[in-house]
Design an enzyme around this catalytic site. Structure first.
Site, PDB file in Angstrom:
ATOM      1  N   HIS A   4       1.445  -8.820  -3.785  1.00 47.37           N
ATOM      2  CA  HIS A   4       0.299  -7.932  -3.509  1.00 47.37           C
ATOM      3  C   HIS A   4       1.015  -6.367  -3.516  1.00 47.37           C
ATOM      4  CE1 HIS A   4      -3.984  -6.709  -2.047  1.00 47.37           C
ATOM      5  NE2 HIS A   4      -3.106  -5.728  -1.233  1.00 47.37           N
ATOM      6  N   ASP A  62       1.067  -1.238  -0.061  1.00 45.21           N
ATOM      7  CA  ASP A  62      -0.097  -0.027  -0.059  1.00 45.21           C
ATOM      8  C   ASP A  62       0.793   1.201  -0.126  1.00 45.21           C
ATOM      9  OD1 ASP A  62       0.903  -0.862   2.470  1.00 45.21           O
ATOM     10  OD2 ASP A  62      -0.757   0.562   3.328  1.00 45.21           O
ATOM     11  N   ASP A  79       0.453 -17.476  -4.499  1.00 47.71           N
ATOM     12  CA  ASP A  79       1.048 -16.607  -5.414  1.00 47.71           C
ATOM     13  C   ASP A  79       0.104 -15.837  -6.307  1.00 47.71           C
ATOM     14  OD1 ASP A  79       2.804 -14.903  -6.623  1.00 47.71           O
ATOM     15  OD2 ASP A  79       3.746 -16.459  -8.102  1.00 47.71           O
ATOM     16  N   GLU A 113       1.843 -10.141   0.245  1.00 55.34           N
ATOM     17  CA  GLU A 113       2.290  -8.731   0.387  1.00 55.34           C
ATOM     18  C   GLU A 113       3.657  -8.751   0.680  1.00 55.34           C
ATOM     19  OE1 GLU A 113      -0.652  -6.179   2.312  1.00 55.34           O
ATOM     20  OE2 GLU A 113       0.513  -4.306   1.568  1.00 55.34           O
TER      21      GLU A 113
HETATM   22  O1  9MR Z   1      -4.173  -3.690  -0.146  1.00 56.28           O
HETATM   23  C1  9MR Z   1      -4.453  -3.781   1.154  1.00 56.28           C
HETATM   24  C2  9MR Z   1      -2.948  -4.140   1.960  1.00 56.28           C
HETATM   25  O2  9MR Z   1      -1.947  -3.317   1.631  1.00 56.28           O
HETATM   26  C3  9MR Z   1      -3.224  -4.297   3.167  1.00 56.28           C
HETATM   27  O3  9MR Z   1      -2.100  -4.998   3.918  1.00 56.28           O
HETATM   28  C4  9MR Z   1      -4.443  -5.323   3.769  1.00 56.28           C
HETATM   29  C5  9MR Z   1      -4.648  -5.596   5.117  1.00 56.28           C
HETATM   30  O4  9MR Z   1      -4.938  -4.610   5.845  1.00 56.28           O
HETATM   31  O5  9MR Z   1      -5.620  -4.873   3.104  1.00 56.28           O
HETATM   32  C6  9MR Z   1      -5.456  -4.688   1.737  1.00 56.28           C
HETATM   33  O6  9MR Z   1      -6.613  -4.276   1.227  1.00 56.28           O
HETATM   34  C7  9MR Z   1      -7.740  -5.083   1.256  1.00 56.28           C
HETATM   35  C8  9MR Z   1      -8.737  -4.767   2.322  1.00 56.28           C
HETATM   36  O7  9MR Z   1      -8.374  -4.902   3.620  1.00 56.28           O
HETATM   37  C9  9MR Z   1      -9.705  -5.598   2.157  1.00 56.28           C
HETATM   38  N1  9MR Z   1     -10.776  -5.407   1.038  1.00 56.28           N
HETATM   39  C10 9MR Z   1      -9.480  -5.865  -0.225  1.00 56.28           C
HETATM   40  C11 9MR Z   1      -8.278  -5.000  -0.163  1.00 56.28           C
HETATM   41  C12 9MR Z   1      -7.426  -5.649  -1.022  1.00 56.28           C
HETATM   42  O8  9MR Z   1      -7.646  -5.360  -2.453  1.00 56.28           O
HETATM   43  O1  9MR Z   2       2.062  -6.859   9.122  1.00 55.58           O
HETATM   44  C1  9MR Z   2       0.751  -6.575   9.845  1.00 55.58           C
HETATM   45  C2  9MR Z   2       0.259  -7.709  10.445  1.00 55.58           C
HETATM   46  O2  9MR Z   2       1.131  -8.092  11.458  1.00 55.58           O
HETATM   47  C3  9MR Z   2      -1.334  -7.534  10.711  1.00 55.58           C
HETATM   48  O3  9MR Z   2      -1.672  -8.669  11.376  1.00 55.58           O
HETATM   49  C4  9MR Z   2      -1.830  -7.190   9.739  1.00 55.58           C
HETATM   50  C5  9MR Z   2      -3.485  -6.986   9.969  1.00 55.58           C
HETATM   51  O4  9MR Z   2      -3.471  -5.789  10.793  1.00 55.58           O
HETATM   52  O5  9MR Z   2      -1.427  -5.988   9.123  1.00 55.58           O
HETATM   53  C6  9MR Z   2      -0.130  -5.929   8.646  1.00 55.58           C
HETATM   54  O6  9MR Z   2       0.637  -4.862   8.381  1.00 55.58           O
HETATM   55  C7  9MR Z   2      -0.110  -4.262   7.007  1.00 55.58           C
HETATM   56  C8  9MR Z   2      -0.449  -2.957   7.544  1.00 55.58           C
HETATM   57  O7  9MR Z   2      -1.732  -3.021   8.453  1.00 55.58           O
HETATM   58  C9  9MR Z   2      -0.722  -1.923   6.186  1.00 55.58           C
HETATM   59  N1  9MR Z   2       0.385  -2.111   5.390  1.00 55.58           N
HETATM   60  C10 9MR Z   2       0.706  -3.623   4.996  1.00 55.58           C
HETATM   61  C11 9MR Z   2       1.114  -4.493   6.002  1.00 55.58           C
HETATM   62  C12 9MR Z   2       1.541  -5.757   5.728  1.00 55.58           C
HETATM   63  O8  9MR Z   2       0.518  -6.586   5.050  1.00 55.58           O
END
Ligand code: 9MR
Ligand code: 9MR
Length: 580
Positions: A506, A195, A550, A559
């Site tokens: 991701h 993100d 993947d 991600e």
């Molecule tokens: O793209 C988002 C990612 O960067 C975050 O780590 C993740 C967890 O917070 O969430 C992703 O976004 C998703 C969202 O939480 C739920 N709807 C789908 C999104 C991904 O396309």
């Molecule tokens: O790394 C984080 C993980 O420990 C948490 O369980 C998760 C859901 O809250 O979020 C992860 O961090 C994400 C962050 O919220 C948004 N940017 C992407 C991070 C990696 O997925």
């Protein structure tokens, strides 16, 4: 992006044009036979000549061969160990030890008269150089507010995105001098992950990890060159890269009261557009105790590392960092329980944590070390801190790591105790990997499980640094091997490397840039069963070690993140530093 790795296909055809599955039998616990190339699991990048070298076989065989790819000759024949079942992967494997092969070259492990072969790998002193560089370069590719030029980004060049020269103060962060809607300047820094947001808690631990690397391997850092825009200045490139983020972190402190904003973010996650096309408004959101403490700890550590630098600017910056650290710590002491929670109109990552004792411990320890002030080090807190791998939400152990490496005689008593704990922890991890069928210490699969492997390796590397005891090396090698292909999924988890490559991370730029290959050098988060519903069309394994996809939609397993690449770089840089 394409879903099948071209390299995988070519290799499959080259190595296995006659893929019969005759004498060898699948022994996978689920009854299914793994793809031919997944029947022998190896580190698909390579091994230093004198390291322990162990592949894993998923098929029954009396002997295995190490084949020189260029000559086609068998250079070593060995007998595998006994099969062992792993409850985390739901299958059984046996070890194939070929440590005695030390001649540099390109090899593959084969059984059954070469009808089943592994992905290829190299043996040589330079095997980790490119991948260590790529894993640091990944931070450059994730810089916000900067154009990634062709010269440095190659086919991943892209226009600058998110200048963050005009960021709004969100209502949750409003103060007398900076009311809601006030505009601040907060450019630079790395995108957190796939993100485009920037979060102090996670930035802190990631930056600390790179600073720790500079502290532990100063000579290597001096000579380590990466193709980033700052490469020609006199500062080591690792330091240049982390400075890009650290300077941004400094802008996240409210100059009036010293409190630190938890994050700089869009209101919601953007779609998969390129950075310059994802231009929703940006906000700094709520100050928090955790962010202020992680900021304080990181800045205090930076001040110690910069004090040793040869450049006057860095020495000066170190003083600024220490001042900022003290102010942030003072704020946290006065506001000890401001736990971050997303305001109703914000839905990006929370990095929320309602236990900040460990953050207090970390910040106090770093400040004590930076100021040579023994009284600041919280003796009781240290004793209470559980021994565990550090993470964004659990950073207390990080203070213990810093203490264990301190050179200040004033803290020698704490240091001895900290070293004892690091060594005991590393011994436990070594024990686990020795008894594990897959030869790793990891036995619990969290979100970002691959980063836990790399962080466990850091503990062992520090134990090795402290004790010089070679008993840690095989286990460290096991962690490298796991990440680079010797795992239950068979993937090499670092983008751009290995035979079975991760292609669909991701990661917004990789998903949107129209380039087939993902940005290289990134560590995929890795298998876990925490969120099984991220890709509606994909059913993942119920076995945690195999529960990986993947696929771009799989944000929970595929991600990438700065706090995962930082320990990856630490591990690969350390391995590269061991070359002769
Ligand atoms: O793209 C988002 C990612 O960067 C975050 O780590 C993740 C967890 O917070 O969430 C992703 O976004 C998703 C969202 O939480 C739920 N709807 C789908 C999104 C991904 O396309
Ligand atoms: O790394 C984080 C993980 O420990 C948490 O369980 C998760 C859901 O809250 O979020 C992860 O961090 C994400 C962050 O919220 C948004 N940017 C992407 C991070 C990696 O997925």
């Amino acid at each position: 992006m394409k879903t099948i790795s071209i390299v995988t296909l070519i290799l499959a055809i080259a190595l296995c044009c006659n893929c019969t599955f005759s004498a060898t039998q699948g022994i996978s616990g689920t009854g299914t036979v793994p793809d031919t190339l997944d029947r022998i699991l190896v580190n698909q990048v390579g091994y230093l000549p004198n390291s322990v070298k162990i592949a894993l076989l998923r098929v029954k065989t009396l002997t295995f061969n190490v084949v020189d790819i260029n000559s086609g000759k068998v250079v070593f024949t060995g007998n595998p160990g006994p099969f062992k079942y792993w409850d985390q992967s739901g299958d059984s494997v046996c070890t194939a030890d070929f440590s005695s092969v030390t001649t540099p070259g390109k090899y593959s492990i084969c059984i059954d008269d070469k009808s089943v072969c592994s992905y290829s790998f190299e043996i040589g002193e330079g095997v980790y150089s490119d991948i260590a560089k790529a894993s640091l370069k990944a931070f450059y590719l994730n810089r916000s507010g900067m154009e990634i030029t062709k010269e440095f980004g190659g086919k991943w060049a892209r226009p600058a995105g998110h200048p963050d020269t005009l960021v709004f103060v969100h209502s949750s962060a409003a103060s007398a001098n900076r009311p809601e809607g006030f505009k601040i300047f907060s450019p630079g820094g790395w995108y957190d992950a796939g993100d485009y947001n920037k979060y102090i808690v996670n930035s802190g631990i990631s930056t600390y990890t790179l600073l720790l690397f500079c502290q532990v391997y100063p000579e290597y850092c001096k000579n380590f060159k990466v193709n980033i825009p700052e490469r020609s200045n006199s500062t080591p490139d690792v330091m240049d890269e982390l400075l890009y983020n650290l300077r941004w972190m400094l802008t996240m402190q409210d100059p009036d009261d010293g409190g630190v904003y938890h994050k700089l973010t869009n209101k919601k996650f953007s779609d998969f557009s390129m950075p310059d096309k994802a231009n929703d408004a940006r906000y700094v959101v709520s100050k928090s105790t955790a962010a202020s403490l992680d900021f304080a700890a990181t800045m205090a550590m930076a001040s110690r590392v910069f004090a040793k630098s040869e450049t006057p600017e860095l020495k000066e910056l170190g003083k600024t960092c220490l001042g900022a650290a003290k102010k942030a710590y003072t704020w946290a002491k006065a506001n000890p329980a401001i736990y971050f929670k997303n305001p109703p109109d914000i839905s990006t990552g929370a990095y929320d944590d309602t236990d900040v004792q460990d953050e207090f411990l970390w910040a106090a320890t770093e400040l004590g070390l930076a100021e040579n002030n023994l009284a600041l080090i919280p003796e009781k807190g240290l004793a209470k801190q559980e021994t565990r791998v550090p993470s964004w939400g659990n950073s207390g152990m990080t203070g213990i790591l810093s203490l264990s490496l301190s050179i200040d005689p004033k803290v020698s008593e704490y240091k001895a105790e900290a070293q004892k704990r690091v060594l005991a922890f590393a011994d436990k991890l070594v024990d686990k990997s020795e008894n594990s069928p897959y030869k790793v210490s990891l036995d619990f699969f969290n979100w970002g499980s691959n980063s836990d492997v790399a962080n466990q390796a850091i503990i062992k590397l520090l134990a090795y640094k402290i004790s010089k005891d070679k008993k840690y090396l095989a286990s460290i090698q096991g962690d490298v091997d796991y990440l680079l292909g010797r795992n239950a999924t068979g993937y090499c988890f670092v983008t751009g490397f290995g035979g079975k490559q991760v292609m669909n991370i991701h990661h917004r730029p990789s998903g949107a840039d129209g380039v087939t290959e993902p940005c290289p050098g990134f560590l995929a988060g890795g298998p876990n069963t925490v969120v099984l519903s991220d890709c509606p069309e994909i059913t993942r394994s119920k076995f945690p070690a195999k529960s990986y996809a993947d696929a771009l939609c799989s944000y929970s397993t595929n991600e990438v993140a700065i706090n995962w690449n930082a320990p990856l770089f630490f591990l690969l840089g350390a391995m590269d530093s061991f070359k002769k």
